[in-house]
Scaffold this motif. Structure first.
Motif, PDB file in Angstrom:
ATOM      1  N   LYS A 528       0.821  -1.107   0.039  1.00 20.87           N
ATOM      2  CA  LYS A 528       0.053   0.050   0.229  1.00 20.87           C
ATOM      3  C   LYS A 528       0.861   1.277  -0.014  1.00 20.87           C
ATOM      4  O   LYS A 528       0.343   2.323  -0.312  1.00 20.87           O
ATOM      5  N   TYR A 577      -7.280   1.750  -4.261  1.00 26.03           N
ATOM      6  CA  TYR A 577      -8.165   1.103  -3.671  1.00 26.03           C
ATOM      7  C   TYR A 577      -9.127   2.045  -3.174  1.00 26.03           C
ATOM      8  O   TYR A 577     -10.289   1.473  -2.790  1.00 26.03           O
ATOM      9  N   ASN A 601     -12.096  -2.079   1.078  1.00 24.45           N
ATOM     10  CA  ASN A 601     -10.748  -1.641   0.438  1.00 24.45           C
ATOM     11  C   ASN A 601      -9.733  -2.134   1.203  1.00 24.45           C
ATOM     12  O   ASN A 601      -8.665  -1.356   0.931  1.00 24.45           O
ATOM     13  N   TYR A 633     -11.925  -6.123  -4.766  1.00 26.96           N
ATOM     14  CA  TYR A 633     -10.785  -5.910  -3.836  1.00 26.96           C
ATOM     15  C   TYR A 633      -9.656  -6.783  -3.960  1.00 26.96           C
ATOM     16  O   TYR A 633      -8.557  -6.368  -4.090  1.00 26.96           O
TER      17      TYR A 633
END
Length: 652
Positions: A528, A577, A601, A633
């Motif tokens: 991320k 996301y 998400n 997702y």
């Protein structure tokens, strides 16, 4: 009166300075997340309700009594109940000076008080014992604090302390134990439990419970005598006295900074709380005399896996310009990629010099990539681990693997979302069906298989153990398949089979750590963090994925051909996301949903969504909506891995 509760006492033990900032709306608090979703994920409320069934016919000292929290009234109600010779009280309230506690379960037998603190935490006799260490100490100090307040308020009682915990040696005796305790938002958005009384009436307690009681008297005694301390300068009773006085006075404590703890302070501002004050910054201003510009300077908090905090704290050095290279430690060569300290020093100097160019060990990465075999397979799993099991025969926190996504990157550059699996049917244990589907997907080719973190490896190892204990007719084939991909567990208590994987999964995260550093990640190796950093540095990735799916030689099972993965706002690429649709955005607000979740998400939301789908009385339409959101997702998770892979190919 400002009361030091047990949660505030814990906060004070973490860092006495935090007491000044806690429960003040003007200060940012990163722990102020959605309490409903947190409760749903952790199962804390469910475990507490199950624990109460071990002690039936108890009296609840309820919270819901108007808008104002009436401490005195709750203490008075508790005192009235304590006049009974024998009584069980849930949420019993006690007060001494400005100390105030609520006891999860209190059992009174004459002058004997059994204090039972319930936690959604697991233990395992002989393996994961309850003992005084970093894992358990705050729970144990919590119990000690409660015992102290009860004994001060009622000196004539003898108090015996217990923890009630999820017992990993126990298994659920029925299907759907988790769903017999449904977390609901009550009035005022408070979190409560709706119990399925008709189903619970068929169970016997404690026989059908997965909880066990743990006597912690010996450890609590060592806390009370000062043998065990969290604040080294204070014995137990002294720690209570100084923390309660500081909180009563609403006074900043001025406790010396400990940079290792400061790094994780929750009283920091971010993009979502920039209009609030930062307690973290106030501490540094008060104790180190920092100005606004000091917080903008690169500091050791950014450094990945830094381990020498005590040295920095002792010398009051935090800015990277103040820290000599030697203070990071010795560079110890390793077989695979960059040594940890070498990577840290690369990060340090790039940060000081404001150099945002990627660091790449091109030779090492190229050599590593020659061992990868096409076509390249990318997999990601979603699994749920909860205190109260979904299925009969399951242990607390045993994984339920309900989903995977699978992308294939072909030699000609074609990217195929080849396979996916999800099972959200209530009452169906999905793990073995999951492995069969994964086996069918990966046996389509003999190319390399990629994960991002050891999660997929550890998950398959747990399913392997479940298969070994099962009567599945094809379990031998499934176990053999798992062993082709995985390495054995590395935990010290693992005494089982050792094997070598013929097609061992490649951890892309470890590849990143070994050969690549992107300054925009600020030291984080989470996908991320890596993904947006790549968007900032790779024109190729940014331009490619800003086009419709149909135009970039890519297939998708869940998104239309005109969908664009990357979208810009004010010149910045949006987080893909956060661009995922909210599953119920077009639903009629009058529709009575069983779920309170609004978006999926992240991994926590995914496991929360799975738990919600296990409600047997959920409509097919609502369950399918959650199912579709889960598929979207998880598809993005494996596509994100493909983007990282493409970026590594691009730069080599």
């Amino acid at each position: 009166m400002r009361y030091l509760t047990k949660s505030r006492f814990k906060t004070g033990l973490e860092c006495p300075n935090k007491l000044f900032y806690t429960k003040k709306d003007e200060y940012a608090n990163q722990k102020d997340e959605n309490p409903f979703l947190e409760a749903l994920a952790s199962g804390g409320f469910q475990v507490e309700e199950l624990a109460r069934l071990h002690y039936p016919n108890g009296y609840l000292v309820d919270d819901v009594q108007g808008d104002k929290y009436d401490y005195e009234q709750k203490v008075e109600e508790t005192n009235q109940l304590l006049q009974n010779e024998n009584v069980v009280i849930y949420e019993a309230a006690f007060k001494h000076d400005n100390l105030f506690i609520r006891v999860d379960i209190l059992e009174k037998k004459g002058h004997q008080i059994n204090l039972i603190e319930v936690k959604a935490k697991s233990f395992k006799e002989g393996y994961k014992e309850v003992k005084y260490n970093s894992e358990w100490r705050f729970y144990l100090f919590d119990v000690a604090f409660q015992k102290y307040v009860i004994e001060k308020a009622h000196p004539h009682f003898r108090v015996k302390p217990y923890l009630m915990l999820a017992d990993q040696l126990k298994t659920a005796s029925v299907d759907g134990l988790n769903q017999m305790f449904r977390i609901k938002k009550n009035s005022g958005k408070r979190t409560g439990i709706e119990k399925k009384e008709d189903q619970l009436a068929q169970l016997k307690f404690p026989e059908d419970s997965v909880l066990s009681l743990k006597d912690v008297t010996d450890i609590i005694t060592k806390i009370e005598t000062g043998e065990h301390r969290i604040l080294e300068d204070y014995e137990f009773e002294d720690a209570i006295a100084v923390l309660s006085q500081a909180y009563q006075d609403d006074r900043y404590f001025g406790y010396p900074l400990d940079f290792a703890k400061c790094k994780h302070c929750e009283f920091k501002t971010d993009a979502d709380s920039k209009d609030k004050k930062s307690g973290f910054e106030e501490c540094f201003k008060k104790q180190l005399g920092w100005k606004e510009d000091d917080f903008k300077a690169p500091n050791a908090f950014e450094i990945w896996d830094f381990r020498r905090w005590k040295n920095l704290t002792d010398e009051g050095k935090l800015k990277l310009t103040e820290i000599e290279d030697e203070e990071f430690g010795d560079i110890k060569p390793k077989d695979f990629g960059m040594p940890r300290v070498e990577r840290q020093l690369i990060q340090k100097h790039k940060s000081i010099e404001k150099d945002n160019k990627i660091y790449l060990d091109k030779e090492g990465l190229s050599r590593e990539m020659t061992t990868w075999k096409p076509p390249y397979n990318f997999i990601d799993f979603e699994a749920s681990t909860v205190a109260l099991p979904f299925y009969s025969g399951q242990h607390p926190y045993e994984k339920v693997v309900f989903q995977f996504s699978h992308h294939i990157y072909h030699e000609d550059g074609h990217i195929e979302h080849a396979n996916e699996f999800v099972n959200v049917n209530p009452g169906e244990f999905p793990n073995f069906e999951f492995v069969r589907a994964l086996k069918a997907a990966l046996e389509q080719n003999t190319g390399s298989v990629f994960q991002f973190s050891p999660y997929e490896n550890s998950t398959l190892n747990q399913v392997k153990q479940q298969l070994e204990a099962s009567a599945e007719p094809d379990k031998a084939d499934l176990i053999t398949f798992i062993k082709t991909l995985t390495t054995p567990p590395k935990s010290n208590d693992y005494k089982g089979e050792v094997w070598e994987a013929k097609r061992m999964m490649i951890d892309l995260c470890e590849v990143i750590k070994a050969y690549y550093y992107n300054p925009y990640t600020k030291g984080s190796n989470s996908i991320k963090a890596i993904l947006p950093a790549i968007f900032k540095t790779s024109v190729f990735i940014k331009e490619k994925y800003s086009q419709p799916i149909a135009d970039i030689n890519l297939t998708s099972k869940n998104f239309p051909k005109d969908y664009m993965w990357l979208r810009s706002s004010d010149g910045e690429i949006q987080d893909p996301y956060k661009s995922l649709d909210k599953p119920f955005k077009d639903w009629d607000t009058d529709f009575e949903r069983k779920s309170d979740i609004e978006e999926i998400n992240n991994g926590g939301a995914a496991l929360t969504a799975y738990g919600l789908t296990q409600y047997t009385d959920m409509s097919t339409e609502e369950r399918n909506t959650l199912r579709e959101a889960l598929l979207k997702y998880c598809e993005l998770d494996t596509l994100a891995m493909v983007m990282v892979f493409e970026h590594l190919r691009e730069i080599t």
